[in-house]
Structures are given as structure tokens and as C-alpha cells.
Design a protein around this motif. Sequence first.
Motif, mmCIF file in Angstrom:
data_model
loop_
_atom_site.group_PDB
_atom_site.id
_atom_site.type_symbol
_atom_site.label_atom_id
_atom_site.label_comp_id
_atom_site.label_asym_id
_atom_site.label_seq_id
_atom_site.Cartn_x
_atom_site.Cartn_y
_atom_site.Cartn_z
ATOM 1 N N GLN A 22 0.827 -1.203 0.000
ATOM 2 C CA GLN A 22 0.000 0.000 0.000
ATOM 3 C C GLN A 22 0.862 1.253 0.000
ATOM 4 O O GLN A 22 0.533 2.244 -0.637
ATOM 5 N N LYS A 23 1.977 1.203 0.698
ATOM 6 C CA LYS A 23 2.884 2.347 0.695
ATOM 7 C C LYS A 23 3.420 2.566 -0.715
ATOM 8 O O LYS A 23 3.538 3.696 -1.187
ATOM 9 N N LYS A 26 0.793 4.196 -2.796
ATOM 10 C CA LYS A 26 0.567 5.600 -2.435
ATOM 11 C C LYS A 26 1.394 6.524 -3.310
ATOM 12 O O LYS A 26 1.050 7.693 -3.501
ATOM 13 N N THR A 31 -4.653 8.790 -1.670
ATOM 14 C CA THR A 31 -4.967 8.054 -0.447
ATOM 15 C C THR A 31 -6.216 7.196 -0.620
ATOM 16 O O THR A 31 -6.266 6.040 -0.183
ATOM 17 N N ALA A 34 -5.334 4.070 -2.781
ATOM 18 C CA ALA A 34 -4.499 3.118 -2.048
ATOM 19 C C ALA A 34 -5.298 2.421 -0.956
ATOM 20 O O ALA A 34 -4.997 1.276 -0.591
ATOM 21 N N THR A 35 -6.311 3.097 -0.432
ATOM 22 C CA THR A 35 -7.189 2.481 0.553
ATOM 23 C C THR A 35 -8.161 1.517 -0.113
ATOM 24 O O THR A 35 -8.404 0.407 0.375
ATOM 25 N N GLN A 84 -7.589 4.761 5.704
ATOM 26 C CA GLN A 84 -7.301 5.995 4.983
ATOM 27 C C GLN A 84 -6.323 6.870 5.755
ATOM 28 O O GLN A 84 -5.385 7.437 5.180
ATOM 29 N N VAL A 87 -2.769 5.202 5.580
ATOM 30 C CA VAL A 87 -2.153 5.381 4.265
ATOM 31 C C VAL A 87 -1.723 6.830 4.076
ATOM 32 O O VAL A 87 -0.634 7.111 3.555
ATOM 33 N N HIS A 88 -2.565 7.759 4.513
ATOM 34 C CA HIS A 88 -2.220 9.179 4.424
ATOM 35 C C HIS A 88 -0.985 9.490 5.261
ATOM 36 O O HIS A 88 -0.147 10.314 4.884
ATOM 37 N N SER A 91 2.668 9.452 3.925
ATOM 38 C CA SER A 91 3.197 10.595 3.192
ATOM 39 C C SER A 91 4.057 11.496 4.076
ATOM 40 O O SER A 91 4.858 12.274 3.587
ATOM 41 N N GLU A 219 -9.263 8.782 -10.096
ATOM 42 C CA GLU A 219 -8.576 7.815 -9.227
ATOM 43 C C GLU A 219 -8.840 6.389 -9.686
ATOM 44 O O GLU A 219 -7.979 5.508 -9.565
#
Length: 301
Positions: A22-23, A26, A31, A34-35, A84, A87-88, A91, A219
Motif C-alpha cells: 500500500q505504501k 501511495k 490516499t 491506495a485504501t 485511509q 495510508v495518508h 506521506s 482515481e
Amino acid sequence: MELWIPITIAAAFLQNIRSAMQKHLKGVMGTTGATFVRFGFGFPFALLFVAILHFGFGMSLPAFNGSFFFWAVIGAFAQIAGTQLLVHLFSFRNFTVGTAYSRTEPAQAALFGLLFLGETVSIGSLFAIAVSVIGVMLISVAHGTVSWKSLITSVFSRTALIGLASGVGFGIAAVAYRAASLSLGGPNFMMQAAVTLAFVIVLQTVVMLIWMLLRDRAEIGRIVAAWKPALVVGLAGATASFGWFMAMTLQQAAYVKVLAQVEIIFTFLSTVFIFREKVTRLEIVGTLLIVGGVILLVLLT
């Protein structure tokens, strides 16, 4: 050895793989995207688990009830929010630190119970909470000047608050999923876990897909373009979730969460050998304090 123990360790390993992928995603999508891949590419595998248990092993399907729907919906939305935010968070901080923030949910649950519900918290539990919070504070200032002022203000930083909020979402989801799975009452823990996972992940997929269609259709194109790594996220995520759901059907969510801290070992390995990121001594100490605080909380409560 009780069955929930190896199931939890395996789930922790698979969750680390999912988080690492997931990283990576990203970097090529937002976000929300990726979620979404965790759910959108995971639900076919969740449905497959149910089909294998039902048609392959002859396990009967449980009967749904109001309690199941109530807890499953709460858990689904809480997990979306927690995912979410996590994942955010990638960053802002490195992989190890971002994951560490989400591990404070048991301590937060005790604190929120004291503040908003008037629940009694023992001295030992308060000490455990303090240990975890200090760990978060150390991580927040690991790359800056370390002082009493910076330590105190760090817990209110943007990264700390996002991480703490992520932990709240995951903590609520864990308790809700256990309640939903147990409410089915049979035929056994594997089918209860599989059906709960299938219902939740399909609901999450539909909700997030509608959201993207209404708010961010571009997206969807980015997700389709990255379908190969997204498929890995879906497989690892669904399998890990199946493990969590089984373990939490067999044992209290709090104990499962404590054992799940072994994921930090896999996370450090990913940080050093996959992402080639440096981890400072303060970050290591802070992460260990978070893990230690969570363990103390369960042992002393």
C-alpha cells in the motif's frame, strides 16, 4: 499452543506485506485509491474463502441477524477511516513510524472510556497509557531537536494526531468485528469469520467505489493502471483479515491485538531491507515504548 496464536502471527506477517504494498501504491495514486485496493481487490478472495469452506468442506452458512448487521457496518466504516488515515500518514513519516502510530488503539480506548464514559481505569492502566504516549512523543521529535517543550508539543502534531485517529478506527473495528462474528453463533469459527469478512469487504468496496464515482473518477483510472500490485494488496489483505477475524472469534480482540505487535519486527525488516529507510535510535525506543505500553495495558487491566 492455542490455535489463535499461530493464526495471529501469520495474519501479522501478511498484514505487513499488505501495508508495504500500500505504501508503494501511495506513490502512484491518492490516499483513497491506495485504501480502496485493500477492499476492491480483496473481496473476490473473501468470497472465495466462503465458497471453499461451504462447497469444499461442507460447512453450512450461518443465519444473519440484526446484531450482525449493526456491528459489521460499524466495523466496516471504522476500518475504512483507520486505513485511509494510516495510508495518508505514510506521506509524512517513514514506513515503520507510520505503522507504529496505529498500534496505540488499546491505550486510546481506555483513555476515551475514562473521559467520555466515566469508566474506572486502574493506576497500572494509566501507567501503560503514559508509556505509549511517551513513545509517540519520542517518535514525533526523532528527527528534530529533543527538548521537554518539543516532547510535550509533539503529541499534538499533525502526524501524531493522524496516527492516533487511525488507531481509534482500527480499535473500534476490531471490537465490532468480533461482536459481529460471534453474533452469528456458528457453525464454527472459520465460517463465522469468513462470512463476516465477505460481508464487510463487499460493503466497503461498494461504498468506496460510489465515493470515487461521485468525487474522484480519475482515481479509478489510476487504480486500473496499477492492477498488478493492487491484486497483491487484495490477496494479502483479505487473507490477513481472514486470520484476524478467525483469531478474534476464538479470543478477545485485546489479546489478539497484543500478540499482533510481532508485526513490528516484520515492519523493521521491511523498512531496512525493502524501503532502505533509516530508523533513528529515538524512533526505535519510541516504537518499543508504544508496544510495551500496549502490552502493559492488557496485562495490568
